[in-house]
Structure formats: C-alpha cells, structure tokens
Design an enzyme around this catalytic site. Structure first.
Site, mmCIF file in Angstrom:
data_model
loop_
_atom_site.group_PDB
_atom_site.id
_atom_site.type_symbol
_atom_site.label_atom_id
_atom_site.label_comp_id
_atom_site.label_asym_id
_atom_site.label_seq_id
_atom_site.Cartn_x
_atom_site.Cartn_y
_atom_site.Cartn_z
ATOM 1 N N CYS A 1 -5.022 0.611 -3.335
ATOM 2 C CA CYS A 1 -5.620 -0.582 -3.906
ATOM 3 C C CYS A 1 -5.052 -0.726 -5.318
ATOM 4 C CB CYS A 1 -7.133 -0.419 -3.954
ATOM 5 S SG CYS A 1 -7.952 -1.736 -4.835
ATOM 6 N N HIS B 1 -9.484 -2.074 4.604
ATOM 7 C CA HIS B 1 -8.988 -0.987 3.769
ATOM 8 C C HIS B 1 -10.039 0.117 3.774
ATOM 9 C CE1 HIS B 1 -5.421 -2.686 1.509
ATOM 10 N NE2 HIS B 1 -5.750 -3.641 2.351
ATOM 11 N N ASN C 1 -4.961 1.150 3.556
ATOM 12 C CA ASN C 1 -5.384 0.530 4.812
ATOM 13 C C ASN C 1 -5.981 1.582 5.738
ATOM 14 O OD1 ASN C 1 -2.689 -1.268 4.040
ATOM 15 N ND2 ASN C 1 -4.355 -2.430 4.932
HETATM 16 ZN ZN ZN Z 1 -4.588 -5.330 2.696
#
Ligand code: ZN
Length: 309
Positions: free
Chosen positions: A243, A212, A252
């Site tokens: 997130c 990420h 990502n």
């Molecule tokens: Zn992930």
C-alpha cells in the site's frame, strides 16, 4: 480448456510493480506472464498506461501487452487512467481495458485530479472509443471502482455513495465492473452488503472483487464476496503489491493462498498450485524485495491437498 468455477486474475504485474521503485526488465515481465499462464491463470493485468514519466516501471507497457498477446488462451488486461491511456492500450492490442476511478472524491482528486463526475465522463469517452473500433479489435471495458470500502483521505465511504457510483458507472456502457478495497479497510460484513446490493443493480453485468490484505482480512473478504455469488477475484503472486500509504504493509490477496482456499473448498480455478508455487519462486529470484506474503508458500501444501474435482 477446462471449465472453471472461479476466475482468479493476476494483478501483481501492475498493482505490485507500480508500488516499488525497481524496474523489472521487459523480458522478465514476459517470462512471469508465460509461466503464470502455463500454471493455469487465464487473465493477467500486465501493465498500466499512465504517462511513463509518472511511472517508469510501466513505460514498456505497449511491448509487454504485445508480447503477452502471443500467450495462447490468456486475457491480457491493462489499466488505463484516461482516454489517452486507453488509446495506447488499444493500439498495443490489450484484450481488456481496466478503467478506474475512486468512489471517494478526495481520493479521486488526489489520484487523477478529477471529480468523480469527470471520471465517469471519461469512462463514457473510452466506451465510445472502443465501440468505434471494428469488432475484432474491440477490447472489453472493465470499470474499476476504487475505495469502495473506505478511503485513506476521507475515512468512511458511505455505502449509498458506492451503490450510486455503481449505477452511474454501468450507465456509461462498460462491459464489466470491479469493486476494489484499494487500501485494505473492508470487512466481510460490509463486503457482503455491498456486493449483494451491487449485483442487484448490475443484473447480468459481471462484477469482480479486488481486495488488499493490508489488515489481514483479504481472504475473509474474498469468501464474503463468494457468498454473494461473485466468481471473479483479483490476487497477486506472493501477495505482492504494498500500500503506497503504508510502507511495509502487505499487498493484494496472495494468489497461492487464494487458489489453495478455493480448490480446497471444491471450487475449480484451473490453476495447478504446484506450478504456481514454482512461479512464485521465480518471482522471488527476480525481485529485489523480501516482502512476500502468503502462508502456503511457507508451510507447504498439506498431505491431503486435493484440487477441486
Ligand atoms: Zn489494488
């Protein structure tokens, strides 16, 4: 089909769509998969088989998988949190089951209400389920280890604990492994150490990397993983997939930027970047969010851009 040096795998349809409340219509999910496969992406995680009441965004998983299976040359992957999810994904015809646990006990408990040991036992049950199927219906089982580079609950995740979990996960009989920086805590030095050591343990078993870009180190971490020999990288179109613990944070690694970097470095991905940028514009038109990441989509391709020969 041309040979690729690096396999880039789209995870935005699962990692991204599960993190926003908007429910994308099934037909649009299918169109996304069709378009991205046509741009050259060969593997897409199209759904998550969690209980529909927990994630209504993924309630149409079986239908999305069944439709995506009709796309020629595409590996259709689905995330499965447990045996029940694995049964549903097999029934739908997924080519690959992404089973997951968090290396950090606190994160695993919060996520699936199990100890890591209990999750590993579930991996083994899923492997047994798959092995009992006739060969032509048997999906690949990929074991995903989340929070390998740090945890929002426990902070540090000791590297010895990560490697111990790698060993125990492989012992359950999985076919492939993916090490994930679920929360964007990882740095390139740490990525280099962990992926190098994990590959020594895994031998011929393939390992993928899932980063990420929460703190801007996604591509740097991807390069660090490549340096250790990793050739399977997860990413999402438009860097989609925030997130859940940090509202507004980026998601990502951005697929277009990753493909641009790899091709510019001379590593073939099989992806046509101009077509990929068109798919991104399609997604921007469908999603009611403006939190798209990615530099190439904003700046455009440089005049001297050349895909890897
Ligand atoms: Zn992930």
């Amino acid at each position: 089909m041309t040979k690729t040096d690096v396999s880039v795998r789209e995870v935005g349809m699962r990692d991204g769509l599960q993190s926003i409340s908007f429910i994308m219509p099934t037909t649009k999910k299918h169109e996304w998969a069709v378009r991205e496969a046509a741009a050259g992406v060969r593997e897409i995680e199209v759904a998550s088989f969690v209980p529909p009441k927990l994630l209504p965004q993924m309630a149409d998983g079986a239908e999305v998988v069944a439709q995506a299976r009709k796309i020629a040359g595409l590996t259709v992957a689905a995330l499965v949190p447990n045996l029940k999810g694995a049964e549903r994904a097999v029934e739908a015809g997924a080519h690959k089951l992404n089973v997951v646990l968090s290396v950090s006990e606190g994160h695993n408990r919060a996520n699936v209400r199990k100890t890591v040991q209990e999750s590993l036992a579930e991996f083994a049950r899923i492997v047994a389920l798959v092995r009992a199927l006739p060969a032509e219906r048997r999906p690949i089982v990929c074991g995903g280890l989340a929070t390998c580079f740090g945890c929002t609950i426990e902070g540090d995740v000791p590297e010895a604990q990560v490697l111990d979990t790698v060993e125990r996960a492989i012992a359950t009989g999985i076919d492939e492994l993916v090490l994930a920086d679920t929360v964007g805590y990882g740095n390139p030095a740490q990525v280099r150490r962990i992926f190098a050591a994990a590959q020594r343990i895994a031998g011929a078993l393939p390992i993928a990397a899932h980063f990420h870009d929460t703190r801007g180190l996604g591509l740097a971490n991807a390069v660090a993983a490549l340096d250790t020999g990793i050739r399977r990288l997860d990413a999402s179109l438009g860097g989609f997939g925030g997130c859940p613990y940090a509202p507004g944070a980026s998601g990502n690694v951005d697929m277009e930027d990753l493909v641009f970097m790899l091709e510019s470095m001379g590593m073939k991905t099989g992806v046509d970047l101009n077509r990929l940028l068109e798919v991104r514009r399609f997604i921007e038109s469908v999603l009611p969010t403006d939190t798209f990441a990615g530099a190439v989509a904003v700046a455009g391709l440089p005049k001297n851009y050349r895909p890897a020969a």
